[in-house]
Design a protein around this motif. Structure first.
Motif: not given
Length: 64
Positions: A39-43
């Motif tokens: 979702f466009g975020r780095e986890w």
């Protein structure tokens, strides 16, 4: 229960602050440490690094 929440919160803050230094030592890049983009975020899920740091903390606690 409230004490454990405070301890976990403080541990996360300390781990976040020490993360660049720990990455130089190899933590966060071990097999079992997952980094992915969703979702466009780095986890980042540091399973192996967490286990190693927990064992180190337990060894120090037992030694003292």
């Amino acid at each position: 229960m409230f004490r454990w929440l405070i301890v976990v919160f403080l541990a996360l803050i300390i781990f976040s602050g020490l993360q660049p230094w720990l990455q130089k030592l190899g933590f966060g890049r071990l097999p079992g440490d997952f980094r992915f983009r969703l979702f466009g975020r780095e986890w980042f899920i540091p399973i192996t690094s967490t286990l190693l740091l927990s064992m180190l903390a337990a060894a120090i606690a037992k030694w003292l």
